[in-house]
Design a protein around this motif. Structure first.
Motif, PDB file in Angstrom:
ATOM      1  N   THR A 140      33.319   6.086   9.094  1.00 12.36           N
ATOM      2  CA  THR A 140      33.060   5.595   7.487  1.00 12.36           C
ATOM      3  C   THR A 140      33.082   3.727   7.975  1.00 12.36           C
ATOM      4  O   THR A 140      33.198   3.057   7.376  1.00 12.36           O
ATOM      5  CB  THR A 140      33.030   5.877   6.441  1.00 12.36           C
ATOM      6  N   THR A 141      33.951   3.848   9.530  1.00 18.14           N
ATOM      7  CA  THR A 141      34.770   2.129   9.680  1.00 18.14           C
ATOM      8  C   THR A 141      34.171   2.339  10.999  1.00 18.14           C
ATOM      9  O   THR A 141      33.496   2.946  11.508  1.00 18.14           O
ATOM     10  CB  THR A 141      35.847   1.849   9.232  1.00 18.14           C
ATOM     11  N   LEU A 142      34.853   1.006  11.319  1.00 11.03           N
ATOM     12  CA  LEU A 142      34.709   0.291  12.448  1.00 11.03           C
ATOM     13  C   LEU A 142      35.803   0.227  13.805  1.00 11.03           C
ATOM     14  O   LEU A 142      35.728  -0.520  14.627  1.00 11.03           O
ATOM     15  CB  LEU A 142      34.393  -0.880  12.859  1.00 11.03           C
ATOM     16  N   SER A 143      36.453   1.111  13.208  1.00 14.12           N
ATOM     17  CA  SER A 143      38.356   1.579  14.366  1.00 14.12           C
ATOM     18  C   SER A 143      37.673   2.469  15.120  1.00 14.12           C
ATOM     19  O   SER A 143      38.565   2.074  16.449  1.00 14.12           O
ATOM     20  CB  SER A 143      38.583   2.229  13.211  1.00 14.12           C
ATOM     21  N   ALA A 144      36.709   3.119  15.621  1.00  9.61           N
ATOM     22  CA  ALA A 144      36.499   3.442  16.779  1.00  9.61           C
ATOM     23  C   ALA A 144      37.599   4.729  17.311  1.00  9.61           C
ATOM     24  O   ALA A 144      37.424   5.198  18.429  1.00  9.61           O
ATOM     25  CB  ALA A 144      36.331   2.697  17.857  1.00  9.61           C
ATOM     26  N   ALA A 145      37.982   5.441  17.049  1.00 11.31           N
ATOM     27  CA  ALA A 145      39.198   6.274  16.956  1.00 11.31           C
ATOM     28  C   ALA A 145      38.768   7.101  17.432  1.00 11.31           C
ATOM     29  O   ALA A 145      39.165   8.403  17.914  1.00 11.31           O
ATOM     30  CB  ALA A 145      39.679   6.415  15.308  1.00 11.31           C
TER      31      ALA A 145
ATOM     32  N   GLU B 159      23.704   5.529   6.616  1.00  7.13           N
ATOM     33  CA  GLU B 159      24.047   5.625   5.474  1.00  7.13           C
ATOM     34  C   GLU B 159      24.997   6.521   4.566  1.00  7.13           C
ATOM     35  O   GLU B 159      25.419   6.177   3.673  1.00  7.13           O
ATOM     36  CB  GLU B 159      22.723   7.213   5.055  1.00  7.13           C
ATOM     37  N   LEU B 160      25.933   6.953   5.618  1.00 11.08           N
ATOM     38  CA  LEU B 160      27.047   6.995   5.124  1.00 11.08           C
ATOM     39  C   LEU B 160      28.411   6.633   4.753  1.00 11.08           C
ATOM     40  O   LEU B 160      29.162   6.654   4.050  1.00 11.08           O
ATOM     41  CB  LEU B 160      27.064   8.251   5.541  1.00 11.08           C
ATOM     42  N   CYS B 161      27.560   5.420   4.912  1.00  8.81           N
ATOM     43  CA  CYS B 161      28.881   3.740   5.003  1.00  8.81           C
ATOM     44  C   CYS B 161      28.660   3.613   3.864  1.00  8.81           C
ATOM     45  O   CYS B 161      29.275   1.998   4.251  1.00  8.81           O
ATOM     46  CB  CYS B 161      28.401   3.211   6.307  1.00  8.81           C
ATOM     47  N   THR B 162      28.451   3.597   2.898  1.00 11.89           N
ATOM     48  CA  THR B 162      27.354   2.076   2.188  1.00 11.89           C
ATOM     49  C   THR B 162      28.786   2.466   0.889  1.00 11.89           C
ATOM     50  O   THR B 162      28.852   1.134   0.229  1.00 11.89           O
ATOM     51  CB  THR B 162      26.529   3.036   1.177  1.00 11.89           C
ATOM     52  N   HIS B 163      29.640   2.568   0.928  1.00 17.03           N
ATOM     53  CA  HIS B 163      30.694   3.511   0.393  1.00 17.03           C
ATOM     54  C   HIS B 163      31.490   2.570   0.305  1.00 17.03           C
ATOM     55  O   HIS B 163      32.826   2.594   0.414  1.00 17.03           O
ATOM     56  CB  HIS B 163      30.900   4.720  -0.243  1.00 17.03           C
ATOM     57  N   THR B 164      31.722   2.069   1.635  1.00 14.85           N
ATOM     58  CA  THR B 164      32.764   1.760   2.486  1.00 14.85           C
ATOM     59  C   THR B 164      32.923   0.312   1.711  1.00 14.85           C
ATOM     60  O   THR B 164      32.344  -0.590   2.320  1.00 14.85           O
ATOM     61  CB  THR B 164      33.099   1.745   3.819  1.00 14.85           C
ATOM     62  N   PRO B 165      33.892  -0.300   1.596  1.00 14.80           N
ATOM     63  CA  PRO B 165      34.285  -1.155   0.631  1.00 14.80           C
ATOM     64  C   PRO B 165      34.700  -2.140   2.188  1.00 14.80           C
ATOM     65  O   PRO B 165      34.336  -2.208   3.010  1.00 14.80           O
ATOM     66  CB  PRO B 165      36.401  -0.911   0.315  1.00 14.80           C
ATOM     67  N   ALA B 166      33.645  -4.068   1.523  1.00 14.51           N
ATOM     68  CA  ALA B 166      32.959  -4.304   2.018  1.00 14.51           C
ATOM     69  C   ALA B 166      34.640  -5.426   3.676  1.00 14.51           C
ATOM     70  O   ALA B 166      34.318  -5.554   4.295  1.00 14.51           O
ATOM     71  CB  ALA B 166      32.833  -5.646   1.716  1.00 14.51           C
ATOM     72  N   TRP B 167      35.528  -5.736   2.552  1.00 22.02           N
ATOM     73  CA  TRP B 167      36.738  -5.624   3.578  1.00 22.02           C
ATOM     74  C   TRP B 167      37.249  -5.684   4.721  1.00 22.02           C
ATOM     75  O   TRP B 167      37.022  -5.625   5.101  1.00 22.02           O
ATOM     76  CB  TRP B 167      37.741  -6.154   2.311  1.00 22.02           C
ATOM     77  N   LEU B 168      37.167  -4.086   4.102  1.00 17.58           N
ATOM     78  CA  LEU B 168      37.874  -2.647   4.991  1.00 17.58           C
ATOM     79  C   LEU B 168      36.617  -2.591   6.143  1.00 17.58           C
ATOM     80  O   LEU B 168      36.774  -2.872   7.610  1.00 17.58           O
ATOM     81  CB  LEU B 168      37.891  -1.433   4.496  1.00 17.58           C
ATOM     82  N   TRP B 169      35.255  -2.757   5.411  1.00 15.76           N
ATOM     83  CA  TRP B 169      34.570  -2.760   6.993  1.00 15.76           C
ATOM     84  C   TRP B 169      34.520  -4.404   7.899  1.00 15.76           C
ATOM     85  O   TRP B 169      34.567  -3.612   8.993  1.00 15.76           O
ATOM     86  CB  TRP B 169      33.170  -2.908   6.582  1.00 15.76           C
ATOM     87  N   SER B 170      34.580  -5.434   7.325  1.00 18.94           N
ATOM     88  CA  SER B 170      35.285  -6.153   8.497  1.00 18.94           C
ATOM     89  C   SER B 170      36.002  -6.114   9.023  1.00 18.94           C
ATOM     90  O   SER B 170      36.027  -6.563  10.425  1.00 18.94           O
ATOM     91  CB  SER B 170      35.016  -7.672   7.418  1.00 18.94           C
ATOM     92  N   ALA B 171      37.099  -5.802   8.236  1.00 15.14           N
ATOM     93  CA  ALA B 171      38.385  -5.686   9.216  1.00 15.14           C
ATOM     94  C   ALA B 171      38.627  -4.821  10.006  1.00 15.14           C
ATOM     95  O   ALA B 171      39.103  -4.838  11.348  1.00 15.14           O
ATOM     96  CB  ALA B 171      39.789  -5.492   7.782  1.00 15.14           C
ATOM     97  N   THR B 172      38.112  -3.206   9.808  1.00 15.93           N
ATOM     98  CA  THR B 172      37.688  -2.279  10.740  1.00 15.93           C
ATOM     99  C   THR B 172      36.986  -3.338  12.301  1.00 15.93           C
ATOM    100  O   THR B 172      36.829  -2.595  13.299  1.00 15.93           O
ATOM    101  CB  THR B 172      37.166  -1.627  11.226  1.00 15.93           C
ATOM    102  N   GLY B 173      35.814  -3.785  11.514  1.00 22.82           N
ATOM    103  CA  GLY B 173      34.908  -4.860  12.983  1.00 22.82           C
ATOM    104  C   GLY B 173      35.815  -5.281  13.442  1.00 22.82           C
ATOM    105  O   GLY B 173      35.294  -5.703  14.737  1.00 22.82           O
ATOM    106  N   MET B 174      36.627  -6.486  12.727  1.00 24.79           N
ATOM    107  CA  MET B 174      37.955  -7.314  13.704  1.00 24.79           C
ATOM    108  C   MET B 174      38.686  -6.637  14.812  1.00 24.79           C
ATOM    109  O   MET B 174      38.909  -7.195  15.651  1.00 24.79           O
ATOM    110  CB  MET B 174      38.660  -8.276  12.734  1.00 24.79           C
ATOM    111  N   ARG B 175      38.935  -4.889  14.120  1.00 22.45           N
ATOM    112  CA  ARG B 175      39.567  -4.148  15.562  1.00 22.45           C
ATOM    113  C   ARG B 175      39.147  -4.000  16.378  1.00 22.45           C
ATOM    114  O   ARG B 175      39.280  -3.942  17.478  1.00 22.45           O
ATOM    115  CB  ARG B 175      39.993  -3.011  14.599  1.00 22.45           C
ATOM    116  N   ALA B 176      37.655  -4.166  16.348  1.00 25.14           N
ATOM    117  CA  ALA B 176      36.753  -3.249  17.146  1.00 25.14           C
ATOM    118  C   ALA B 176      36.404  -4.340  18.231  1.00 25.14           C
ATOM    119  O   ALA B 176      36.647  -4.233  19.060  1.00 25.14           O
ATOM    120  CB  ALA B 176      35.089  -2.635  16.654  1.00 25.14           C
ATOM    121  N   LEU B 177      36.509  -5.607  17.823  1.00 23.35           N
ATOM    122  CA  LEU B 177      36.243  -6.996  18.295  1.00 23.35           C
ATOM    123  C   LEU B 177      37.914  -7.022  19.122  1.00 23.35           C
ATOM    124  O   LEU B 177      37.458  -7.455  20.451  1.00 23.35           O
ATOM    125  CB  LEU B 177      36.041  -8.272  17.218  1.00 23.35           C
TER     126      LEU B 177
END
Length: 395
Positions: free
Chosen positions: A150-155, A189-207
């Motif tokens: 539900t985040t973008l960490s890609a673990a 659809e399962l990611c709609t409860h992920t906090p916006a800051w966490l989604w963005s931060a894990t996106g930066m981890r993916a970057l």
């Protein structure tokens, strides 16, 4: 060119809105009868759990939470103790990198019959800079694992766990193909409860994954192509998710980008930003996505003299105006574009803003030098002093 590209054993990746509806059939395919669902404390009482409980019915034996950021070893054993002797034959993780890594670690603990955190030492990667390495092998067959990120960490796309030794304040790596989730479900659809800051931060981890893949010492044309596309997608769609968190198409594009960013982790190791970030997390309890926001631009500048062509490609992938510029000028833009993206996402850019103290710099640097991924830095690291200097610059 001659080499060998090795695939880790992810069997299937389901992606798209609503694909989670296929989960019962996939559990049946794996022959599982008693699944344990591991999730984060924040998701434990969410509608997502209710949906999965209804979907899985009698296949679901138990739902557990209790995971802790950076997967401290004690938390792993506490959760594992609640699953022992229950006949669990499948683990399902629902959440971010902490939950997914915790599920991998629980599979290791239960499969190898470990009783206390000290026993993990015989399975952790031993590394001495620059090239002395020992990777112990898992001996027993482990419980299979389905990951629902539900985040973008890609673990979910790696055969690696990071587990924190709380007593020594060190994050240690564990590597074995059996730790790889067999099936991954990327359902926006399962990611709609992920906090916006966490989604963005894990996106930066993916970057961070993608950028350090592009200029790793162990580059490969397949992973470079995927990583550059990941950078393009994240640069476009992370701001769109920030603007409209309900944009499922943008979320799915970010999920695909996270997959691309970590596609070849068993072939192309991450680098210095990850090595430092691992230990900032262990010593100061800072989320890895946030450590990437802060440290990546500084590591990129540190690596610049050794990675001009690669960083010029990164600048172009991030939408920088590189036409008519020299390679040196185009490459210098890359770290600036990362800083701009972090600022646009309203994430931290300084260590002081996330309560990292200067007296922690030396132990962070010492432990980073014992982190396997630092060896993949394209610019050789000449001791802890250079890492402390990077931490000072980021403070």
């Amino acid at each position: 060119m001659s080499s060998c590209y090795r695939f880790i054993p992810v069997e299937k990746v389901f992606h798209g809105a609503g694909v989670i509806e296929n989960l019962p059939a996939e559990i049946d395919r794996l022959g599982a009868r008693k699944a344990a669902l591991l999730t984060s404390n924040s998701l434990f009482a969410s509608p997502v759990i209710k949906r999965l409980e209804q979907l899985l019915g009698s296949r679901l034996e138990v739902v557990l939470s209790g995971t802790v950021q950076h997967a401290p070893s004690q938390s792993i054993f506490e959760i594992a103790s609640r699953l022992r002797n229950r006949g669990i034959d499948l683990l399902i993780s629902l959440g971010g990198g902490t939950v997914i890594d915790s599920a991998k670690a629980i599979a290791l603990v239960l499969g190898e019959g470990l009783d206390e955190p000290q026993q993990l030492q015989s399975y952790s990667v031993k590394f001495e800079y620059p090239d002395k390495i020992e990777i112990p092998q898992v001996k027993q067959k482990l419980i299979p694992h389905i990951a629902v990120p539900t985040t973008l960490s890609a673990a979910e796309f790696s055969n690696i766990i990071g587990i924190t030794d709380e007593h020594r304040k060190v994050k240690e790596l564990y590597i074995d193909d059996q730790l790889t989730p067999k099936v991954v479900y990327m359902d926006p659809e399962l990611c709609t409860h992920t906090p916006a800051w966490l989604w963005s931060a894990t996106g930066m981890r993916a970057l961070d994954h993608a950028i350090e893949t592009v200029y790793s010492k162990q580059t490969h044309p397949i992973t470079t192509a995927l990583a550059l596309q990941s950078i393009r997608l994240l640069s476009e769609y992370l701001p769109r998710c920030k603007k409209d968190p309900a944009d499922l198409q943008a979320k799915l594009q970010c999920q695909m980008a996270a997959w691309m960013s970590f596609f070849g982790v068993s072939n192309v190791m991450m680098g210095l930003s990850h090595g430092i970030g691992h230990q900032i997390g262990a010593h100061a309890n800072v989320a890895h996505g946030v450590t990437s926001c802060i440290m990546l631009p500084h590591v990129m500048r540190f690596s610049l003299p050794f990675t001009l062509e690669q960083q010029a490609l990164i600048s172009a992938a991030m939408g920088g105006e590189v036409s008519g510029r020299s390679v040196e000028e185009a490459a210098a833009m890359a770290s600036q574009l990362v800083v701009k993206l972090v600022a646009d996402l309203q994430l931290p850019l300084r260590l002081r803003d996330v309560q990292v103290r200067k007296e922690q710099f030396q132990p962070i640097a010492e432990d980073a030098m014992r982190d396997l991924v630092v060896a993949s830095s394209p610019r050789p690291v000449q001791g802890t002093g250079e890492i402390v200097a990077l931490l000072e610059a980021a403070w």
